[in-house]
Motif scaffolding. Sequence first.
Motif, mmCIF file in Angstrom:
data_model
loop_
_atom_site.group_PDB
_atom_site.id
_atom_site.type_symbol
_atom_site.label_atom_id
_atom_site.label_comp_id
_atom_site.label_asym_id
_atom_site.label_seq_id
_atom_site.Cartn_x
_atom_site.Cartn_y
_atom_site.Cartn_z
ATOM 1 N N VAL A 1 6.763 -0.023 -12.636
ATOM 2 C CA VAL A 1 6.452 -1.499 -12.557
ATOM 3 C C VAL A 1 6.317 -1.733 -14.045
ATOM 4 N N ASN A 2 7.276 -2.728 -14.712
ATOM 5 C CA ASN A 2 7.180 -3.067 -16.167
ATOM 6 C C ASN A 2 7.307 -1.759 -16.821
ATOM 7 N N ASP A 3 8.480 -0.921 -16.586
ATOM 8 C CA ASP A 3 8.718 0.228 -17.331
ATOM 9 C C ASP A 3 7.545 1.403 -17.426
ATOM 10 N N PRO B 1 13.115 10.767 -5.273
ATOM 11 C CA PRO B 1 12.445 10.723 -6.493
ATOM 12 C C PRO B 1 10.935 10.696 -6.607
ATOM 13 N N GLU B 2 10.291 10.821 -7.545
ATOM 14 C CA GLU B 2 9.077 10.895 -7.911
ATOM 15 C C GLU B 2 8.552 9.194 -7.789
ATOM 16 N N GLY B 3 7.562 9.035 -7.023
ATOM 17 C CA GLY B 3 7.029 7.558 -6.725
ATOM 18 C C GLY B 3 6.183 7.539 -5.977
ATOM 19 N N LEU B 4 5.589 6.262 -5.599
ATOM 20 C CA LEU B 4 4.741 5.658 -4.537
ATOM 21 C C LEU B 4 5.438 5.727 -3.400
ATOM 22 N N TYR B 5 5.217 6.101 -2.142
ATOM 23 C CA TYR B 5 5.825 5.927 -1.077
ATOM 24 C C TYR B 5 5.188 4.665 -0.262
ATOM 25 N N ILE B 6 5.801 3.609 0.050
ATOM 26 C CA ILE B 6 5.201 2.638 0.569
ATOM 27 C C ILE B 6 5.021 2.815 2.142
ATOM 28 N N THR B 7 3.639 2.604 2.408
ATOM 29 C CA THR B 7 3.426 2.688 3.820
ATOM 30 C C THR B 7 2.837 1.461 4.250
ATOM 31 N N ALA B 8 2.684 0.167 3.764
ATOM 32 C CA ALA B 8 2.554 -0.993 4.403
ATOM 33 C C ALA B 8 3.027 -1.932 3.249
ATOM 34 N N VAL B 9 3.446 -3.177 3.777
ATOM 35 C CA VAL B 9 3.704 -4.325 2.950
ATOM 36 C C VAL B 9 3.118 -5.348 3.698
ATOM 37 N N ASP B 10 2.373 -6.294 2.849
ATOM 38 C CA ASP B 10 1.601 -7.460 3.348
ATOM 39 C C ASP B 10 2.813 -8.410 3.528
ATOM 40 N N ILE C 1 5.476 4.849 -11.856
ATOM 41 C CA ILE C 1 4.371 4.949 -10.998
ATOM 42 C C ILE C 1 4.610 6.253 -9.852
ATOM 43 N N THR C 2 3.346 7.059 -9.850
ATOM 44 C CA THR C 2 3.412 8.341 -9.096
ATOM 45 C C THR C 2 2.090 8.269 -7.926
ATOM 46 N N SER C 3 1.239 7.293 -8.021
ATOM 47 C CA SER C 3 0.001 7.220 -7.439
ATOM 48 C C SER C 3 -0.346 5.794 -7.307
ATOM 49 N N ALA C 4 -1.321 5.386 -6.292
ATOM 50 C CA ALA C 4 -1.925 4.160 -6.171
ATOM 51 C C ALA C 4 -2.582 3.795 -7.311
ATOM 52 N N ASP C 5 -3.352 4.757 -7.890
ATOM 53 C CA ASP C 5 -4.076 4.670 -8.953
ATOM 54 C C ASP C 5 -3.361 4.304 -10.119
ATOM 55 N N ALA C 6 -1.967 4.807 -10.258
ATOM 56 C CA ALA C 6 -1.118 4.327 -11.529
ATOM 57 C C ALA C 6 -0.751 2.938 -11.580
ATOM 58 N N GLU D 1 0.760 -1.282 -0.069
ATOM 59 C CA GLU D 1 0.057 0.062 0.115
ATOM 60 C C GLU D 1 0.803 1.231 -0.081
ATOM 61 N N GLY D 2 0.600 2.522 -0.589
ATOM 62 C CA GLY D 2 1.146 3.555 -0.628
ATOM 63 C C GLY D 2 0.596 4.690 -0.944
ATOM 64 N N GLU D 3 1.208 5.828 -0.857
ATOM 65 C CA GLU D 3 0.891 7.083 -1.226
ATOM 66 C C GLU D 3 1.428 7.862 -2.189
ATOM 67 N N SER D 4 0.874 8.920 -2.592
ATOM 68 C CA SER D 4 1.902 9.856 -3.430
ATOM 69 C C SER D 4 2.729 10.801 -2.655
ATOM 70 N N LEU D 5 4.058 10.807 -3.181
ATOM 71 C CA LEU D 5 4.962 11.892 -2.429
ATOM 72 C C LEU D 5 4.433 13.328 -2.863
ATOM 73 N N SER D 6 4.540 14.289 -1.963
ATOM 74 C CA SER D 6 4.111 15.730 -2.704
ATOM 75 C C SER D 6 5.650 16.327 -3.000
ATOM 76 N N THR D 7 5.397 17.237 -3.827
ATOM 77 C CA THR D 7 6.569 17.954 -4.400
ATOM 78 C C THR D 7 7.580 18.255 -3.218
ATOM 79 N N PHE D 8 6.691 18.914 -2.168
ATOM 80 C CA PHE D 8 7.755 19.400 -1.092
ATOM 81 C C PHE D 8 8.702 18.306 -0.590
ATOM 82 N N TYR D 9 7.970 17.254 -0.329
ATOM 83 C CA TYR D 9 9.017 16.416 0.367
ATOM 84 C C TYR D 9 10.152 15.686 -0.794
ATOM 85 N N GLN D 10 9.754 15.552 -1.762
ATOM 86 C CA GLN D 10 10.601 15.189 -2.911
ATOM 87 C C GLN D 10 11.735 16.222 -3.185
ATOM 88 N N HIS D 11 11.520 17.561 -3.211
ATOM 89 C CA HIS D 11 12.664 18.328 -3.127
ATOM 90 C C HIS D 11 13.522 18.573 -1.714
#
Length: 95
Positions: free
Chosen positions: A49-51, A21-30, A54-59, A6-16
Amino acid sequence: PDLGIEGESLSTFYQHYYRLPEGLYITAVDPGSDAAAKGIERGDILISVNDTHITSADALRTVLYNCQVGDTVTAVVYRSGYQYQLELTLAEEKG
């Protein structure tokens, strides 16, 4: 199909601010997932994932909807300044 994370998008503030890097911050792993077995941890950043970038859970869901349970995908994960490429097997989503 599900990666077991499970994850959430990283805000531009946190990235900088943290130079992440831009991506999906992993908040939980089964714990029973292949992602956990391959060492993915909470706090890692899923970059692609497969080239597909990924920037969001929807992606991530969009990429996974084109796969089947049991398929193997190539994931790129960022941790502590390094990128790692992993082969992960998709499981059935537990919903």
